[in-house]
Enzyme design. Structure first.
Site, PDB file in Angstrom:
ATOM      1  N   TYR A  55      71.137  43.093  40.958  1.00  7.05           N
ATOM      2  CA  TYR A  55      71.763  44.200  40.871  1.00  7.05           C
ATOM      3  C   TYR A  55      73.456  44.137  40.826  1.00  7.05           C
ATOM      4  O   TYR A  55      73.786  43.508  41.563  1.00  7.05           O
ATOM      5  CB  TYR A  55      71.321  45.254  42.196  1.00  7.05           C
ATOM      6  CG  TYR A  55      69.918  45.491  42.206  1.00  7.05           C
ATOM      7  CD1 TYR A  55      69.640  46.918  41.409  1.00  7.05           C
ATOM      8  CD2 TYR A  55      68.935  44.878  42.747  1.00  7.05           C
ATOM      9  CE1 TYR A  55      68.363  47.189  41.522  1.00  7.05           C
ATOM     10  CE2 TYR A  55      67.866  45.209  42.998  1.00  7.05           C
ATOM     11  CZ  TYR A  55      67.191  46.417  42.469  1.00  7.05           C
ATOM     12  OH  TYR A  55      66.239  46.780  42.242  1.00  7.05           O
ATOM     13  N   CYS A 111      67.712  51.780  35.928  1.00  2.59           N
ATOM     14  CA  CYS A 111      68.698  50.571  35.913  1.00  2.59           C
ATOM     15  C   CYS A 111      68.953  50.283  34.426  1.00  2.59           C
ATOM     16  O   CYS A 111      68.127  50.616  33.701  1.00  2.59           O
ATOM     17  CB  CYS A 111      67.895  49.552  36.575  1.00  2.59           C
ATOM     18  SG  CYS A 111      67.450  49.652  38.429  1.00  2.59           S
ATOM     19  N   ASP A 163      78.997  55.304  37.097  1.00  2.00           N
ATOM     20  CA  ASP A 163      78.956  56.494  36.303  1.00  2.00           C
ATOM     21  C   ASP A 163      80.022  56.384  35.193  1.00  2.00           C
ATOM     22  O   ASP A 163      81.045  55.609  35.337  1.00  2.00           O
ATOM     23  CB  ASP A 163      79.454  57.805  37.128  1.00  2.00           C
ATOM     24  CG  ASP A 163      78.266  58.195  38.287  1.00  2.00           C
ATOM     25  OD1 ASP A 163      77.038  57.927  37.773  1.00  2.00           O
ATOM     26  OD2 ASP A 163      78.468  58.739  39.194  1.00  2.00           O
ATOM     27  N   HIS A 169      61.395  42.437  34.103  1.00  2.00           N
ATOM     28  CA  HIS A 169      61.430  43.235  33.358  1.00  2.00           C
ATOM     29  C   HIS A 169      63.106  43.572  32.886  1.00  2.00           C
ATOM     30  O   HIS A 169      63.312  44.012  31.416  1.00  2.00           O
ATOM     31  CB  HIS A 169      61.154  44.833  34.041  1.00  2.00           C
ATOM     32  CG  HIS A 169      59.917  44.968  34.323  1.00  2.00           C
ATOM     33  ND1 HIS A 169      59.252  44.859  35.742  1.00  2.00           N
ATOM     34  CD2 HIS A 169      58.711  45.326  33.494  1.00  2.00           C
ATOM     35  CE1 HIS A 169      58.179  44.948  35.682  1.00  2.00           C
ATOM     36  NE2 HIS A 169      57.722  45.243  34.418  1.00  2.00           N
ATOM     37  N   HIS A 221      75.623  56.363  39.587  1.00  2.71           N
ATOM     38  CA  HIS A 221      74.195  56.696  39.935  1.00  2.71           C
ATOM     39  C   HIS A 221      73.258  55.668  38.705  1.00  2.71           C
ATOM     40  O   HIS A 221      72.220  55.953  38.643  1.00  2.71           O
ATOM     41  CB  HIS A 221      74.044  58.299  39.414  1.00  2.71           C
ATOM     42  CG  HIS A 221      74.657  59.099  40.504  1.00  2.71           C
ATOM     43  ND1 HIS A 221      75.859  59.473  40.318  1.00  2.71           N
ATOM     44  CD2 HIS A 221      74.140  59.535  41.760  1.00  2.71           C
ATOM     45  CE1 HIS A 221      76.245  60.274  41.565  1.00  2.71           C
ATOM     46  NE2 HIS A 221      75.196  60.381  42.063  1.00  2.71           N
ATOM     47  N   ASP A 239      56.897  48.880  33.522  1.00  4.84           N
ATOM     48  CA  ASP A 239      58.318  49.667  33.509  1.00  4.84           C
ATOM     49  C   ASP A 239      58.410  50.237  32.066  1.00  4.84           C
ATOM     50  O   ASP A 239      58.076  49.947  30.975  1.00  4.84           O
ATOM     51  CB  ASP A 239      59.563  48.789  33.743  1.00  4.84           C
ATOM     52  CG  ASP A 239      59.918  48.397  35.084  1.00  4.84           C
ATOM     53  OD1 ASP A 239      59.071  48.572  35.953  1.00  4.84           O
ATOM     54  OD2 ASP A 239      60.894  48.097  35.108  1.00  4.84           O
ATOM     55  N   GLU A 263      60.480  52.180  37.151  1.00 13.16           N
ATOM     56  CA  GLU A 263      59.006  51.949  37.314  1.00 13.16           C
ATOM     57  C   GLU A 263      58.257  53.286  37.055  1.00 13.16           C
ATOM     58  O   GLU A 263      58.624  54.291  37.755  1.00 13.16           O
ATOM     59  CB  GLU A 263      59.073  51.172  38.562  1.00 13.16           C
ATOM     60  CG  GLU A 263      59.798  50.297  39.012  1.00 13.16           C
ATOM     61  CD  GLU A 263      61.185  50.643  39.316  1.00 13.16           C
ATOM     62  OE1 GLU A 263      61.599  51.615  39.468  1.00 13.16           O
ATOM     63  OE2 GLU A 263      61.847  49.564  40.136  1.00 13.16           O
ATOM     64  N   GLU A 323      55.425  41.638  40.459  1.00  9.15           N
ATOM     65  CA  GLU A 323      55.424  42.864  40.837  1.00  9.15           C
ATOM     66  C   GLU A 323      54.245  43.801  40.650  1.00  9.15           C
ATOM     67  O   GLU A 323      53.706  44.518  41.171  1.00  9.15           O
ATOM     68  CB  GLU A 323      56.554  43.788  40.245  1.00  9.15           C
ATOM     69  CG  GLU A 323      58.009  43.094  40.793  1.00  9.15           C
ATOM     70  CD  GLU A 323      59.280  44.178  40.131  1.00  9.15           C
ATOM     71  OE1 GLU A 323      60.249  44.148  40.595  1.00  9.15           O
ATOM     72  OE2 GLU A 323      58.875  44.418  38.931  1.00  9.15           O
TER      73      GLU A 323
END
Length: 259
Positions: A119, A91, A124, A178, A161, A66, A199, A62
């Site tokens: 992912y 994240c 929440d 990361h 979120h 981070d 990031e 990438e």
């Protein structure tokens, strides 16, 4: 399992600075042609003090830095700092076993992300102190709840979120991302194995008279180093973290990859 801080001290005594040369007495790299990153022992010790650290991956991957912190250390004020200077797409890396315990499956069955970032379903926290879930205060509480050893799947609502990420077993020795770096840092610093990452970005320039900015993008190596100096944040590389873990804990017998 808590990290062995004695190993950190022993490794630091060797003044090893991974790919960035050997540290001199003044803490700078003797390899003047290469950038000066902080040593992994120094980075782990800062992380153990609940500080942010900046971790850069390979320029062939990438090529991003981070901002990383233990989830247990993410106060509302630190979350506000993170949101201000990053993409804001926060994240929370955690081990696969922890994700399973909290009923956090991968977001999609067919992962087309080029780096295969795992992912999980967004969440929440469920708490009287959490409102819509998007504020710095709300997101910091959700992350701290994830790091609570007593957390249960019923303590979170879906979607939300915060983006949990499933870290590969074996950490950066298996996948040099990361996600795995955050969980390894938590382990080495004796923290609950849940991190928070985002990031670092550049703002770009204002467009006079318009609600626009131009020229923004991702922070790269030199910008990350400058940002770290400005805010007193340790900056290291995944490459050095891999070398440190292999030297202190041994190799896994498999070839690690960027993905």
């Amino acid at each position: 399992m808590p990290g062995d801080m004695n190993s950190v001290s022993a490794f630091a005594a060797g003044s090893h600075n991974g790919t960035n040369g050997t540290q001199g007495a003044n803490g700078t790299s003797s390899t003047s042609s290469r950038p000066t990153f902080d040593s992994i022992p120094d980075t782990i010790e800062a992380f153990a003090r609940d500080e942010f650290v900046i971790v850069l991956d390979s320029t062939s991957r990438e090529n991003e830095g981070d901002l990383i912190i233990a989830a247990s250390a993410l106060t509302p004020s630190k979350a506000a700092f993170m949101i201000r200077y990053t993409s804001g797409y926060i994240c929370a890396p955690l081990p696969v076993s922890h994700a399973a315990t909290l009923h956090l499956p991968q977001m999609v069955a067919d992962n087309a992300d080029p780096n295969r970032t795992a992912y999980a379903v967004s969440i929440d926290g469920v708490s009287p102190e959490i409102s819509t879930g998007i504020s710095a205060s709300d997101r910091s509480r959700t992350c701290r709840m994830l790091a609570d050893p007593a957390a249960k799947h019923t303590h979170f609502r879906r979607p939300g979120h915060i983006l949990p990420l499933q870290a590969r077993d074996g950490g950066v020795r298996v996948r040099r991302g990361h996600t795995e770096a955050a969980v390894d840092l938590c382990r080495l610093a004796g923290k609950s194995p849940v991190g928070v990452i985002c990031e670092l970005i550049t703002d770009g320039e204002e467009v006079p008279g318009k609600a626009e900015r131009i020229g923004g993008g991702m922070m790269r190596r030199d910008e990350c180093l400058e940002f770290g100096r400005k805010w007193g944040i340790k900056v290291c590389t995944i490459e050095d973290l891999v070398e440190y873990i292999e030297n202190t804990e041994g190799r896994l017998g498999i070839e690690g990859s960027d993905y």
